[in-house]
Design an enzyme around this catalytic site. Structure first.
Site, PDB file in Angstrom:
ATOM      1  N   VAL A 214       0.852  -1.185   0.000  1.00  0.00           N
ATOM      2  CA  VAL A 214       0.000   0.000   0.000  1.00  0.00           C
ATOM      3  C   VAL A 214       0.882   1.227   0.000  1.00  0.00           C
ATOM      4  CG1 VAL A 214      -2.042  -1.001   1.116  1.00  0.00           C
ATOM      5  CG2 VAL A 214      -0.173  -0.132   2.513  1.00  0.00           C
ATOM      6  N   SER A 215       0.500   2.215  -0.770  1.00  0.00           N
ATOM      7  CA  SER A 215       1.208   3.488  -0.732  1.00  0.00           C
ATOM      8  C   SER A 215       0.582   4.330   0.365  1.00  0.00           C
ATOM      9  CB  SER A 215       1.113   4.211  -2.082  1.00  0.00           C
ATOM     10  OG  SER A 215      -0.230   4.497  -2.390  1.00  0.00           O
ATOM     11  N   THR A 216       1.261   5.383   0.779  1.00  0.00           N
ATOM     12  CA  THR A 216       0.785   6.201   1.890  1.00  0.00           C
ATOM     13  C   THR A 216      -0.606   6.756   1.622  1.00  0.00           C
ATOM     14  OG1 THR A 216       3.057   6.814   2.391  1.00  0.00           O
ATOM     15  CG2 THR A 216       1.327   8.196   3.320  1.00  0.00           C
TER      16      THR A 216
END
Length: 490
Positions: A9-11
């Site tokens: 997951v990206s931020t």
């Protein structure tokens, strides 16, 4: 088949429905159960972008491939693995090298056939094209907004509110901006203005709690405060950001904070100071250029204090640039003779140390000892990675939850960084032969120093020392002692 479950997951996407780590893992476990696969490991990269392959869990998964622990890599969607065509080709080649297949739980991707590999490449190319198209449209939109006189976005400019797509003046901050321009145009320099802005007894409003040199210079150059908007002031380069030659500047729809004549006067002063020749830089301080503050990491420079009372009395000090300009670093002024005396004492100590190393220990012993230390650190690194793998297995088996997993992995990651730093230090440590050369230089250093002029002292220091970190020691009366750490050139 032994499946490696890869999640990311990206931020910006951590809280989006369907993309959380737990949601991805639930879907991947269900897929493995439907196919009759066993789970060889779970590899999770949290808060990391797919634009690069420099991801901790991804590199661990590839390492496990080399150990033949994996038969297939399973992801929730292709973009969890990568968004780059170049990176996708690299990964597929790595998978092929170790006979590892690739599957997506939500898309029809099968790398076991040529058609499947073609299809996945085309899809990845489309994803990259879409991302680049969005970026291009965003740039075009910003340029159009600038041409219309509207601010094109970014961090809220100090001195303004941004409400409903419009810049409106923030009166308390605008008063600070006007005072900055007034002081600069009246002849005050950047350092003097920073002292005023960051004075502990009369702190002024600041963009991020305090003012720094770069932020002040940026404000003075920004035509936004004279009622203009611009686009293209900075452009990205491979190494860093550089100024663009001709940015687009248009009269804005917002109100100006300073008059255009005041802004023009400031720009003329900036240009004049930029073209003023500087001193040759040798000065009276031979340690400048390699001397750094041990409290904040900033460079240290020389400062001469003159007192005319019954004759001229000169005192020379080394001062931290951050403390001098912003007063945010607590480093005090340290007497030149104290600092340079401590450096010479440390050099003498290092000479004795190197003399003992090169005369009392065979060269082979040092090499063997260093190799043993490196091997021990590499063993510790493997142990830390194995422990990380065991915690991932425990999470996959349901013995711990995701928050406990993150806590455990954060601690192991810090330990891995510590070991890696020690390993890198040993790798760059001078060899016995290099020590002999350094010993030869240090043996005559003190006598050479005493007879050298300032420029020769500076050259002598730079020939053997890469960095000096300086910290204040105990205080005797009004004078601080000094503590130094030397890093020699290798």
């Amino acid at each position: 088949m032994r499946a490696a479950l890869y999640t990311r997951v990206s931020t910006a996407m951590q809280v989006e429905d369907g993309f959380s780590l737990d949601a991805q893992l639930d879907r991947l476990r269900a897929y493995c159960a439907s196919q009759g696969w066993t789970i060889a490991g779970v590899y999770t990269d949290e808060g990391q972008s797919a634009k690069t392959l420099e991801r901790t869990a991804l590199k661990q998964m590839i390492y496990d491939m080399t150990l033949r622990k994996i038969d297939v890599v399973l992801v929730y969607k292709l973009d969890r693995l990568t968004r780059s065509v170049v990176n996708l080709y690299e990964l597929l080649q790595t998978f092929d090298r170790y006979t590892v297949a690739f599957r997506s739980a939500t898309e029809v991707f099968d790398t076991t056939s040529a058609t499947g590999r073609l299809f996945i490449t085309v899809v990845a190319a489309m994803a990259q094209w879409e991302r680049e198209t969005i970026a291009e449209r965003s740039r075009e939109g910003q340029i159009q907004m600038t041409r219309e006189g509207r601010w094109s976005g970014g961090n809220r400019p100090f001195g303004y509110h941004y409400r409903e797509g419009q810049l409106t003046i923030n009166d308390p901050e605008a008063a600070v901006v006007r005072e900055i321009f007034q002081r600069y145009c009246s002849g005050q320099g950047i350092a003097t203005i920073l002292h005023w802005l960051n004075h502990p007894q009369r702190l002024q409003l600041a963009p991020n709690g305090h003012w720094r040199q770069w932020g002040l210079k940026y404000l003075l150059r920004n035509p936004l405060y004279a009622g203009y908007v611009r686009y293209g002031y900075r452009i990205k380069s491979v190494a860093n950001q550089r100024y663009q030659g001709k940015p687009l500047i248009v009269r804005g729809q917002h109100a100006a904070i300073v008059e255009e004549a005041t802004f023009s006067q400031a720009q003329a002063l900036i240009k004049q100071k930029a073209t003023t020749p500087r001193r040759d830089g040798t000065g009276k301080f031979p340690l400048t250029g390699v001397l750094y503050c041990g409290l904040c990491g900033a460079r240290m420079t020389g400062f001469t204090w003159t007192r005319a009372k019954g004759g001229v009395n000169l005192r020379r000090y080394y001062v931290c640039v951050e403390a001098q300009h912003t007063r945010l670093c607590p480093m005090p002024l340290l007497r030149q003779e104290v600092v340079e005396g401590e450096v010479l004492a440390e050099l003498a100590f290092q000479f004795e140390k190197f003399a003992a190393l090169t005369s009392n220990r065979p060269l082979l012993d040092h090499g063997v000892q260093k190799k043993q230390q490196i091997t021990a650190l590499e063993t510790q690194l493997r142990d830390v990675r194995k422990r990380s793998k065991r915690w991932m297995d425990a999470f996959e088996s349901g013995h711990i939850n995701s928050s406990e997993l993150r806590q455990r992995l954060d601690g192991l990651k810090m330990r891995e960084q510590e070991i890696t730093l020690q390993w890198q230090t040993l790798q760059t440590e001078p060899s016995p032969t290099e020590r002999n050369e350094l010993k030869s230089i240090l043996s005559s250093f003190h006598n050479t120093w005493e007879s050298a002029n300032i420029e020769e002292k500076k050259q002598l220091i730079h020939s053997v020392i890469d960095r000096i970190e300086l910290r204040p020691g105990p205080k005797t009366g009004r004078i601080y002692s000094a503590q130094v750490t030397l890093t020699f050139k290798t």
